[in-house]
Structures are given as C-alpha cells and as structure tokens.
Enzyme design. Structure first.
Site, mmCIF file in Angstrom:
data_model
loop_
_atom_site.group_PDB
_atom_site.id
_atom_site.type_symbol
_atom_site.label_atom_id
_atom_site.label_comp_id
_atom_site.label_asym_id
_atom_site.label_seq_id
_atom_site.Cartn_x
_atom_site.Cartn_y
_atom_site.Cartn_z
ATOM 1 N N HIS A 74 40.078 3.115 18.748
ATOM 2 C CA HIS A 74 41.364 2.460 19.032
ATOM 3 C C HIS A 74 41.195 1.203 19.881
ATOM 4 O O HIS A 74 42.057 0.336 19.901
ATOM 5 C CB HIS A 74 42.352 3.433 19.689
ATOM 6 C CG HIS A 74 41.924 3.923 21.035
ATOM 7 N ND1 HIS A 74 40.892 4.820 21.224
ATOM 8 C CD2 HIS A 74 42.372 3.627 22.279
ATOM 9 C CE1 HIS A 74 40.758 5.050 22.515
ATOM 10 N NE2 HIS A 74 41.630 4.353 23.176
ATOM 11 N N GLY A 110 37.256 28.587 25.521
ATOM 12 C CA GLY A 110 37.559 29.202 26.808
ATOM 13 C C GLY A 110 36.474 28.951 27.841
ATOM 14 O O GLY A 110 36.180 29.791 28.673
ATOM 15 N N HIS A 152 16.850 2.110 27.917
ATOM 16 C CA HIS A 152 16.469 2.330 26.519
ATOM 17 C C HIS A 152 14.955 2.569 26.398
ATOM 18 O O HIS A 152 14.512 3.436 25.639
ATOM 19 C CB HIS A 152 16.866 1.127 25.655
ATOM 20 C CG HIS A 152 18.338 1.037 25.372
ATOM 21 N ND1 HIS A 152 19.039 2.079 24.797
ATOM 22 C CD2 HIS A 152 19.236 0.037 25.561
ATOM 23 C CE1 HIS A 152 20.325 1.711 24.654
ATOM 24 N NE2 HIS A 152 20.470 0.486 25.121
ATOM 25 N N ARG A 188 21.260 20.892 25.073
ATOM 26 C CA ARG A 188 21.837 22.195 24.781
ATOM 27 C C ARG A 188 21.114 22.857 23.617
ATOM 28 O O ARG A 188 20.478 22.198 22.795
ATOM 29 C CB ARG A 188 23.324 22.055 24.455
ATOM 30 C CG ARG A 188 23.581 21.136 23.290
ATOM 31 C CD ARG A 188 25.076 20.849 23.081
ATOM 32 N NE ARG A 188 25.247 19.897 21.997
ATOM 33 C CZ ARG A 188 25.269 18.573 22.143
ATOM 34 N NH1 ARG A 188 25.157 18.038 23.339
ATOM 35 N NH2 ARG A 188 25.406 17.776 21.097
ATOM 36 N N HIS A 225 29.366 9.634 38.594
ATOM 37 C CA HIS A 225 30.294 8.526 38.837
ATOM 38 C C HIS A 225 29.987 7.940 40.219
ATOM 39 O O HIS A 225 30.517 8.409 41.225
ATOM 40 C CB HIS A 225 31.745 9.007 38.792
ATOM 41 C CG HIS A 225 32.217 9.364 37.424
ATOM 42 N ND1 HIS A 225 32.387 8.426 36.433
ATOM 43 C CD2 HIS A 225 32.553 10.549 36.862
ATOM 44 C CE1 HIS A 225 32.813 9.011 35.323
ATOM 45 N NE2 HIS A 225 32.917 10.299 35.556
ATOM 46 N N SER A 251 24.308 19.975 31.754
ATOM 47 C CA SER A 251 24.971 18.691 31.576
ATOM 48 C C SER A 251 25.168 18.037 32.926
ATOM 49 O O SER A 251 25.424 18.691 33.931
ATOM 50 C CB SER A 251 26.314 18.856 30.869
ATOM 51 O OG SER A 251 27.197 19.567 31.677
ATOM 52 N N HIS A 288 25.424 9.842 31.976
ATOM 53 C CA HIS A 288 25.672 11.174 31.429
ATOM 54 C C HIS A 288 24.395 11.637 30.736
ATOM 55 O O HIS A 288 23.703 10.848 30.095
ATOM 56 C CB HIS A 288 26.825 11.080 30.425
ATOM 57 C CG HIS A 288 26.869 12.190 29.440
ATOM 58 N ND1 HIS A 288 26.500 12.029 28.124
ATOM 59 C CD2 HIS A 288 27.227 13.485 29.586
ATOM 60 C CE1 HIS A 288 26.638 13.186 27.496
ATOM 61 N NE2 HIS A 288 27.073 14.080 28.351
#
Lengths: 313, 313
Positions: free
Chosen positions: A203, A296, A173, A139, A125, A121, A135
């Site tokens: 939100h 974890g 794109h 995986r 920034h 990954s 980003h």
C-alpha cells in the site's frame, strides 16, 4: 506422524523440536548477553548515557492447546534500556493440534493436525535514531513434514541511511552472505531476494528496511531411509543457528558504530514515522504475527515487536 | 445492473450513489465546521490553549480502476489542531470493477464485478487525554444489490473512564438510541450489540472503546416494482444521515465538556497505550481498512485513522 499415531515418527518430530530448542536457547543467551553488554558500554556523554543500563526481564509462559491439553510455552525476554528503548528476545516450543483454518495453510497438516514449532526471535528498537532497528528469527516446524525458516533484516530509521550503499547496509548484507557460503542448503541470492519481497508494504510501495535474508520451508533432505532425515535435520539446524550467530557478530558492532552519534528533533521525528511503517507491516502483512495470534500464542511476546513509540503525523 | 449491461439499472445505482454523496458531503461540511469551532473556542488557559487553532486542509484525489478506466475519487480532509491533535473527515465516491478476490466477499458481485461506493468518514484523536477519541462513518454501496452501512463509536483514553456508567458513555449511547427511534429501518439493540462485537480485539479480549452503533447491509426494501426501490433508498439515506447528525450533536458537546480538564504524564501515557490498541484493531481487524487498501483506495485517507502518536511500552 500417522493419523493413527506412528509413535516412532512422533518421537522423531518431538526429538527434532527439542534439539532445535536447545540450540535456539543457547542463541538467545548469547544474544541477550551481547545486548546487555552494549547497554553497559554506552558512555556517559552519549545520547541516553545518563540513563541506567538495561537488563532483560524473562517471563515464562505456558499455553493450552485448542484441545485443552498442555501445548508447550516459552520465555518472553524484554528489555527497556538506554541503547535499546525496547528489545525483545524470545524462545518458545509449542505443540498440539492446528485449527481447521490453519490446517489448510500449513504444509503437511492437511490430514493430521498435530504440529511442533520452536523458535527464537529478536527485535530491537534502539532509542538513538542513528542506530537501525533490527529483527532476527529462526524457527523449526514439524507437521507430517518438517522445515526450518527464519531470517534477519535491518531497518534504518533515518531517511538518508535507507540505501543499499550505506556502509551499514553493505556490512550487514556481507555478514549474511558469508554465513550462507559454507552451507550447501543456503541459496543466498534467493534468500536475499525473498527478504526484499517479504518485507514490503504494497500500500506504500515501500520496503520495510534495507533487507537481509529470509527463508522458509527449508527441508535439507527428504527422509529416504531410516536415518536420511536426521542428516537433513542437522544440516538445517546448522544453517539456522549460523544465521543467528552471523546476526550476533554483525548487529552489535553496527550498534556500537552508531550509538555515540548525536541527534535532534528532526531525526527523532523520522524515526517515529519509520516505526509507524514497521507497525503497519507487522500488523497488516507479517505471517509470524498472524500465525502467533491465531494459534493462541503469547500476545506479549508476539506484539513485543511493536515499537515503544510510533507516529502517524 | 445485468452483466449484459442493463442501462436503466446502472443509471439507478449511479444516481443513488450521487444522491448519497451529496448528502454525505453536506454532513462533512457540518462536521468540519463544528470541529473548527471547537478549535477556535478552546480558551487560552486550557491545555494546548497556547497553540494556534487548527483548520482542515482539503486535498482531492482520484483513482484509476483496476481496468485502467477512471474510478472516481474523493477529498481527504485533515486537521492538526490544538483540540484535535489529528482529525480526518473524508468523503469519496469510487466505482469500477472489483478484483476477483473481492467479488467473492461483496454481496451482489458474484456475477457482475461493477460497484459504486460512497461514504463520509470521520476520525478524531484529541490531544487532551480527558477527551475520548471518536469515529463515525456512513456509506452506501451498490453492486447488483445496494445497501447502507456505518456507525459511530467512542473510545475513552483514560482507564477509569472506559465504562458504560461514565456520563459520556451514557450520553453518547442515548444520542444514538434517539437517532434510531424515528426510523423503522433501525434496530437499535441489534446495532448496539453489533458495534460491541465488531470493535473487539480477540487477542487482547478487549473492546476498542465503549461502543456506539454499527450497521451494515441495510437495504430497507427490495425493489419489487419500478419505484419500490426508491422508497427503500430514501429511508436508508434518511437513517444514515441521521446517524451523522446525531454524532454532530453529541460528540462536539462531549469534547467541550472535557477539553478544559488538566492532565499529567500518567494520563498521557494511558492515552498513548489505548491509541496503540486502536492501531492494532484498525490494522488487524477493520474491514473498511482492508477494503480500502485492497481496492486501491487513497492510502492517506484510509490510514489517517491511525493516531498521531501511539505507544507499546
């Protein structure tokens, strides 16, 4: 992968995970090199050009499984540079038993808690608000089932550039669409829509950025015979690594096209606000963050996605 | 509050909510005044003393319930000042029907989705890293049951001052303990422990701050006869407002004891990191934030708890 412990299926899952890890580590090396080259190439007169060029610091980590047994680990790669105020490129291979709460949510884990998961990954920034944040993640996960997931997306930091018509959006794109084209397993329109739906802050009624692609639960073919699964695995791995390579070809060029541009306080303020929204998305909605914290995983690598500085003015 | 619509019980719940709201708005006025007095009293030579004194800006908002009917609203109070880089003091009274997902989680809503909720919440992010951040909230919720909840807690921003032995910690805890003492309904040791457990970041194995008190589902007496409930309500409201007044007596004094202290870049850096942890807690774990975002609360007031600037270096 029987509860009773089907040794040959266990070995297959572990073998797949190891193969995927090798490919992901090669991607990590190529991506790290490209980022360090950008750091080295920033001219002296550019914004932040007076700072020293950044290099990745790599720190290995290991985890114990919930059962106390060794549970794999990974390598955190972090750079605090002059092009990239903060960038992380991490790889990991973790395995063990999923907690009861996780079993209900992860396909194929209902009757057998064992899992393998490996990924690479990347989070970037940039310091210059003219350069979009980005980003990329691919995986491989195996329980009694196995699948690939991942994606790549772009988050412009200036209000005026958060459009689908912006040349950077169009190019980003196009690169991902081209990467999907040769792969029968890739449904580009669906993956692009999935990305838009996934990187969304309900939100705020806002998308996180301008999109890209997102895919998950990609299992190219069901293992119908002793070797059929292998074919599907190779097709999945080829597609997953191609997404990484497409990002490698597209994003550093896009950084280079913006990193000389000057900016002022108003642009920095916009960047800090959009970074705040980035934090909101990652902590409120991102499944990878929740999965990592609950299994974890390594906190430093999981939360390295959070920006170096963010504002809620 | 029968599904069939027991008008007298509905009226009682609404009457309780209106009474609580009046008390909470009075608290809001007193707290706002005390904060604005701190802004006015900062001497010219103190850090940020050259900036203009801040005043609260109040903005009313209304919400529609999920059914489309009017669902109450509130007032966002925000100040960007010189003592308080950002402070919010908000009141609200919302009502309507809980969504099916929420009904399973809220006591008394299993068979009747109607609810009333009113509260006052305060969040303070001082500019000077010597001054701890603070939070205080009291609320009243009614479904087929009713209860009070809330608390107050302190978050020092300098590594060296995040201890229980720090004089500010000692004084803050003592003020809350004194506020609990006259109230039969208050179990101070339990509420203090609850606060420690609640404001905890499991992924970091850290508390958010030095604690305070936290309580929830406080229903002083079950309504056993036509008037018994009212007695319990009055006891709950008296305790909830006393917590607000204890905070009002303790925190501004604590600000005054620290706001002249000079600081440097190292202290500012520590503050920004602890503010980052504050963001992590609020977005990953805070139930009030999750409740507010899921019930269509006012995003500006819910997320005003996020600090003006935070770092993940």
């Amino acid at each position: 992968m029987d509860t009773g412990g089907n040794a040959s299926e266990d070995a297959r899952a572990e073998g797949y995970a190891q193969q995927a890890r090798s490919a992901f580590e090669a991607l990590r090396d190529a991506l790290s090199l490209a980022f360090e080259r950008l750091e080295a190439d920033l001219p002296r007169g550019a914004p932040f050009g007076e700072l020293p060029a950044g290099r990745f610091q790599r720190t290995p980590w290991q985890r114990s499984d919930t059962t106390g047994a060794p549970g794999g680990g990974g390598v955190v790669g972090l750079m605090r540079g002059r092009v990239f105020e903060k960038a992380g490129i991490h790889t990991s291979l973790v395995h063990g038993e999923l907690s009861p709460a996780m079993r209900a949510q992860i396909p194929g884990a209902e009757h057998d808690p064992r899992f393998w998961a490996t990924g690479v990954s990347l989070i970037a920034h940039p310091g210059n608000p003219n350069v979009p944040a980005a980003h990329c993640n691919v995986r491989f996960v195996a329980t009694r089932r196995w699948w690939f997931g991942g994606g790549a997306d772009l988050t412009p930091m200036l209000d005026a550039r958060r459009t689908q018509q912006d040349p950077d959006s169009v190019r980003f794109h196009a690169a991902l669409e081209a990467a999907c084209r040769p792969h029968a397993v890739a449904d580009y329109p669906r993956f692009r829509r999935w990305c838009e739906e996934y990187f969304y802050l309900p939100h705020r009624r806002e998308t996180r950025g301008i999109g890209g692609i997102f895919f998950d639960y990609l299992t190219p073919s069901d293992p119908a015979g002793p070797n059929a699964g292998a074919t599907g695995f190779a097709a999945g791995l080829a597609f997953a690594t191609e997404i990484g390579r497409a990002f490698l070809n597209a994003y550093p060029e896009l950084v280079r096209g913006n990193f000389l541009k000057p900016f002022g306080e108003a642009e920095r303020a916009q960047q800090l606000v959009w970074r705040g929204r980035y934090v909101e998305f990652n902590l409120l909605y991102d499944r990878g963050t929740a999965f990592g914290l609950r299994t974890g995983g390594n906190v430093e690598s999981i939360l390295s996605s959070l920006p170096p500085l963010a504002a809620w003015p």
